[in-house]
Design an enzyme around this catalytic site. Structure first.
Site, short mmCIF file in Angstrom:
data_model
loop_
_atom_site.label_atom_id
_atom_site.label_comp_id
_atom_site.label_asym_id
_atom_site.label_seq_id
_atom_site.Cartn_x
_atom_site.Cartn_y
_atom_site.Cartn_z
N ALA A 1 21.66 -42.35 9.70
CA ALA A 1 20.96 -42.21 10.99
C ALA A 1 21.78 -42.96 12.04
CB ALA A 1 19.55 -42.80 10.88
N ASN B 1 20.80 -45.46 14.13
CA ASN B 1 20.37 -46.76 14.65
C ASN B 1 21.19 -47.94 14.12
OD1 ASN B 1 19.28 -46.34 12.13
ND2 ASN B 1 17.30 -47.24 12.62
N PRO C 1 28.43 -40.08 9.04
CA PRO C 1 27.58 -40.80 10.00
C PRO C 1 26.75 -39.81 10.81
CG PRO C 1 29.94 -41.23 10.39
CD PRO C 1 29.85 -40.09 9.43
N SER D 1 15.12 -38.83 9.22
CA SER D 1 13.71 -38.54 9.46
C SER D 1 13.09 -37.81 8.26
CB SER D 1 13.58 -37.67 10.71
OG SER D 1 14.28 -36.46 10.49
N GLU E 1 15.76 -42.65 2.47
CA GLU E 1 15.24 -43.71 3.34
C GLU E 1 14.79 -43.03 4.61
OE1 GLU E 1 14.66 -46.62 2.56
OE2 GLU E 1 15.92 -46.99 0.80
N GLU F 1 17.07 -49.14 -1.61
CA GLU F 1 18.40 -49.65 -1.29
C GLU F 1 18.38 -51.16 -1.47
OE1 GLU F 1 19.32 -47.64 2.62
OE2 GLU F 1 20.75 -46.64 1.29
P1 NAD Z 1 17.79 -37.22 11.47
O1 NAD Z 1 16.91 -36.92 10.33
O2 NAD Z 1 17.77 -36.33 12.64
O3 NAD Z 1 19.32 -37.25 10.98
C1 NAD Z 1 19.74 -38.10 9.94
C2 NAD Z 1 21.07 -37.61 9.41
O4 NAD Z 1 20.89 -36.40 8.69
C3 NAD Z 1 22.11 -37.30 10.48
O5 NAD Z 1 23.36 -37.76 10.03
C4 NAD Z 1 22.08 -35.79 10.54
O6 NAD Z 1 23.30 -35.23 10.98
C5 NAD Z 1 21.82 -35.44 9.10
N1 NAD Z 1 21.24 -34.12 8.87
C6 NAD Z 1 20.42 -33.41 9.68
N2 NAD Z 1 20.07 -32.25 9.08
C7 NAD Z 1 20.66 -32.24 7.86
C8 NAD Z 1 20.67 -31.31 6.78
N3 NAD Z 1 19.98 -30.16 6.81
N4 NAD Z 1 21.39 -31.62 5.68
C9 NAD Z 1 22.06 -32.78 5.60
N5 NAD Z 1 22.11 -33.68 6.61
C10 NAD Z 1 21.41 -33.42 7.73
O7 NAD Z 1 17.47 -38.72 11.84
P2 NAD Z 1 17.98 -39.59 13.07
O8 NAD Z 1 17.33 -39.05 14.29
O9 NAD Z 1 19.46 -39.71 13.02
O10 NAD Z 1 17.39 -41.02 12.71
C11 NAD Z 1 16.10 -41.39 13.00
C12 NAD Z 1 15.21 -41.26 11.78
O11 NAD Z 1 15.78 -41.96 10.70
C13 NAD Z 1 13.84 -41.85 11.99
O12 NAD Z 1 12.86 -41.03 11.40
C14 NAD Z 1 13.91 -43.17 11.27
O13 NAD Z 1 12.69 -43.68 10.86
C15 NAD Z 1 14.81 -42.84 10.14
N6 NAD Z 1 15.44 -44.04 9.62
C16 NAD Z 1 15.08 -44.51 8.39
C17 NAD Z 1 15.63 -45.67 7.90
C18 NAD Z 1 15.24 -46.20 6.54
O14 NAD Z 1 16.00 -46.96 5.97
N7 NAD Z 1 14.11 -45.85 5.99
C19 NAD Z 1 16.58 -46.36 8.65
C20 NAD Z 1 16.93 -45.86 9.90
C21 NAD Z 1 16.36 -44.69 10.37
#
Ligand code: NAD
Length: 485
Positions: free
Chosen positions: A152, A154, A178, A230, A251, A459
């Site tokens: 993600a 952040n 990333p 997400s 995660e 993790e």
């Molecule tokens: P996102 O789900 O939009 O993207 C996460 C990652 O997945 C990105 O690298 C994206 O390119 C990739 N991705 C998207 N579609 C995919 C697919 N079909 N196949 C494989 N990869 C794909 O999330 P975001 O907007 O980057 O991050 C925010 C979210 O992440 C929030 O929901 C937040 O709670 C979560 N988050 C969780 C943790 C944790 O450790 N639990 C930590 C940080 C963020």
């Protein structure tokens, strides 16, 4: 010296920077100004093929080393990261917009913690011996093979090492993708690992959005996928991984409860709520965004909170006195503003904030809603921005039931001076990463991860070893074989 934000090339594969300009262009934007600070390309099938081929080759070489030898490389990488903490922190700030007053203390440093911790564990990974009369079984802890990490936006440096360090300690190789929003920091991690002695190809970084992630997840030579993202993305990635029977760590997001009882230390409770909602401008998965405050102390809590939030220093994240930065992107700011509007429309009381801050950066004021009820959208959905929802409660049982009434289960916290209550309440909250009189501490020694829709696996800590290795069991017969015919 500070790092140039424009990397030498888009990807880091087989020990070197690699470009393929045929990939979709990605502009990297500094969230504090909206300026484009780098231009890169998404990975093409040729880049992915090279990352997989070199990863498989490096993994065979790496797995043949002793754990102690692998650990030495990781701890050396940790030392290099600490030496370059300031440069890495400035890059993290440019990539994410998070203030330098945060990144100097929690990004490259926590990445180095992971490299150090798993580097230390690498030499003590073992199987076991089970005596069965004359015969015996022994188990060998083996790596999974080639792992994929998807991040993600952040915590790009931290996420790359929270996944990479345990994977490598166990003898795996990793391809890390990333987030397309923050592609710069992981490239430095890959560079540093090579400098520390990792074989070329062991830790490759390829860029791109969801399509590149999906290509990696679906690749038949990939044994494991660890995603930070997400819930909707997690669903897709988990399903795709299931098709190839791959190991996963998920995660994902949360809408975590923070319960503040009327006997809590008022300043600590306000401090915990601030840390659990406004650090990194609220872009933290484990944030305690549903703050349940016992009715009798609600107004005093809100008054103190508003007073403290007025002291936030919002501005240029590279100014070390600033402690509140922008959202990662214009898009994320729009999403968060949409939720603020929903909160107002649903009748929540806006205590403070609620608006953008003028200028080219993607800033939103720290925002607090009170009188929030469980059915409101701002109490149910993850916002991933600086928006706190304060809900009232009367007694413990009610608070626990309402706190658990969510499909998520990443984190939970409780503030109380009654320690028996603290443990009793946490014992009943359905969440993976919990806090008593604290919020959002995530040392590498503690398992981190969620229950319910917030994820699968853990993790950090020794628990991560189980998610990056598998046991081979070997039955050894000491006597003759007695076959029926
Ligand atoms: P996102 O789900 O939009 O993207 C996460 C990652 O997945 C990105 O690298 C994206 O390119 C990739 N991705 C998207 N579609 C995919 C697919 N079909 N196949 C494989 N990869 C794909 O999330 P975001 O907007 O980057 O991050 C925010 C979210 O992440 C929030 O929901 C937040 O709670 C979560 N988050 C969780 C943790 C944790 O450790 N639990 C930590 C940080 C963020």
């Amino acid at each position: 010296m500070t790092y140039d934000t424009q990397p030498n090339a888009s990807h880091f594969v087989d020990g070197a920077y690699l470009e393929d300009a045929a990939g979709d262009p990605i502009d990297v934007v500094y969230p504090a100004t909206g300026a484009v600070i780098a231009r890169i390309h998404a990975a093409t099938p040729a880049v992915i093929a090279k990352a997989v081929e070199s990863g498989l080759r490096a993994q065979a070489e790496w797995a043949a080393l002793s754990g102690r030898e692998r650990g030495r490389v990781l701890t050396r990488a940790a030392r290099i990261m600490r030496d370059r903490n300031r440069d890495l922190s400035v890059l993290e700030t440019r990539d994410t917009g998070k203030p330098l007053s945060e990144t100097l203390y929690v990004d490259a440093t926590s990445a180095a913690d992971a490299l150090e911790y798993f580097g230390g564990l690498a030499g003590s990974l073992t199987g076991e011996h089970v005596q069965l009369g004359q015969d015996w079984v022994y188990t060998i802890r083996e790596p999974l093979g080639l792992c994929v990490g998807i991040g993600a936006w952040n915590y790009p440096t931290q996420i790359s090492c929270w996944k990479g360090a345990p994977a490598l300690a166990c003898g795996n190789a990793m391809i890390f993708k990333p987030s397309e929003e923050t592609p710069l920091c992981a490239l430095k991690v890959a560079e540093i690992l090579v400098e520390a002695g990792a074989p070329a190809g062991l830790y490759n970084v390829v860029q791109g959005a969801g399509a590149v992630g999906a290509a990696l997840v679906g690749h038949p030579d990939v044994a494991k996928v660890s995603l930070t993202g997400s819930v909707p993305t997690g669903r897709k990635v988990y399903a795709a991984a299931a098709d190839g029977m791959k190991h996963v760590t998920m995660e994902l997001g949360g809408k975590s409860p923070l319960l503040i009882f009327d006997d809590a230390d008022p300043d600590d409770a306000v401090g915990g709520a601030i840390l659990g909602n406004f650090y990194s401008s609220g872009q933290v998965c484990s944030n305690g965004t549903r703050v349940f405050v016992q009715r009798g102390i609600k107004e005093a809590f809100l008054a103190r909170l508003a007073e403290r939030l007025a002291q936030a220093k919002i501005g240029d994240p590279l100014d070390e006195s600033v402690n509140f930065g922008p959202m990662v992107s214009a898009r994320q700011r729009e999403i968060v503003l949409g939720y603020i509007e929903k909160g107002k429309a649903e009748g929540a009381r806006l205590v403070c904030g609620g608006s953008v801050i003028d200028g080219d950066g993607f800033y939103i004021q720290p925002t607090v809603f009170a009188d929030v009820t469980d059915d409101m959208v701002i109490a149910r959905e993850e916002i991933f921005g600086p928006v706190m929802a304060v809900l009232d409660f009367d007694d413990e049982a009610e608070a626990i039931a309402r706190a658990n009434n969510t499909p998520f289960g990443l984190s939970a916290g409780v503030f109380t001076r009654d320690l028996a209550r603290g443990h009793r309440v946490i014992g009943q909250l359905r969440a993976g990463s919990c806090f008593i009189n604290s919020y959002n501490d995530a040392p590498v020694e503690a398992p981190f991860g969620g229950v319910k829709m917030s994820g699968v696996g853990r993790e950090n800590s020794k628990a991560a070893i189980h998610h990056y290795s598998q046991l081979k069991s070997v039955y050894v017969r000491m006597g003759r074989v007695e076959a029926p015919f």
